[in-house]
Write a protein that holds these residues in place. Sequence first.
Motif: not given
Length: 226
Positions: A144-161
Amino acid sequence: MTLAAAFLLTASSSRADEKLLSFDKVTPRETSVLLLPPLDATPDRADMLAPRRLVIRHREEYEFITRQFKVLGEAMAARAADAAPKIDLADLSARTAENLDLLAKRTGADWVVSIIVQEAKGDSSAGQDAFKVRTRVFLQIWDARRQGWLVNGTYTGQDSDGGSPVFVFENSLDDATKGSLADILSVYPEVVSVAEESGLKDYLRGQTEPFVGDPKLPFSGLNANH
C-alpha cells in the motif's frame, strides 16, 4: 466454466498485465502486515477449506511474527471488511488490488497478504509407501505504500510419506505456503522465538490491535501471554 477455472484464468491475466514492484527492503517492526483469510479454488473446497485454512494461517503468522513484523491477523481483516462498502473476503473475485488497498487504508497496513489454494492432488499409483501430494498456492502481497504488487504468482509444494495421507496433504500445503513467502521474507532474519512451528496454532486468536513480537520474550500466542 467452473469457479476454479475462472479464477485461474483471471489470476493468469492479472499476472500478465501487472508488473511487480522492485525489491525494497523494509524495517520489519515498522512494517504492518494484514493477513487475509486464505481461500480455496479447488473442486473439493467445500470440505477442505477449513482444514487448509488452519495450515496456511499457522504458517503465515509464524513466518511474519518470527521476523518481528507488525502483524494484523484475520480477525482484524474481517472487522475492516465489514465497514461500508463491505468487502466479501470469502469471494475469490474480491481479491483485487483495489480491495486490498482499501483494507490497507482501513487498518493502516503497509502490506496485505492473500493466499488461495489452486491445486492439491495426491498420487498413490506407486503404493502407500510412495504416496505423494502436490499443492499449488497463489500468493498476492499488495504494497500500500508504493501502490503495487510485491508478489503476485503461484508456488508449488510437494511431500511424500508412507504414513497417513492426511499428514502428507498437510505437509505439502505447509511447504507450498512457506515456499511462497520465502522470496519476500528470506532477507529478514528470524529474531523472535515462537513456539510450535510444526502445528496448527492460531497465534493471533482474539487479536484487537497490531502485534509485534519481542526478541527477548518467547511467544506462544496472544491468549497465553497477553
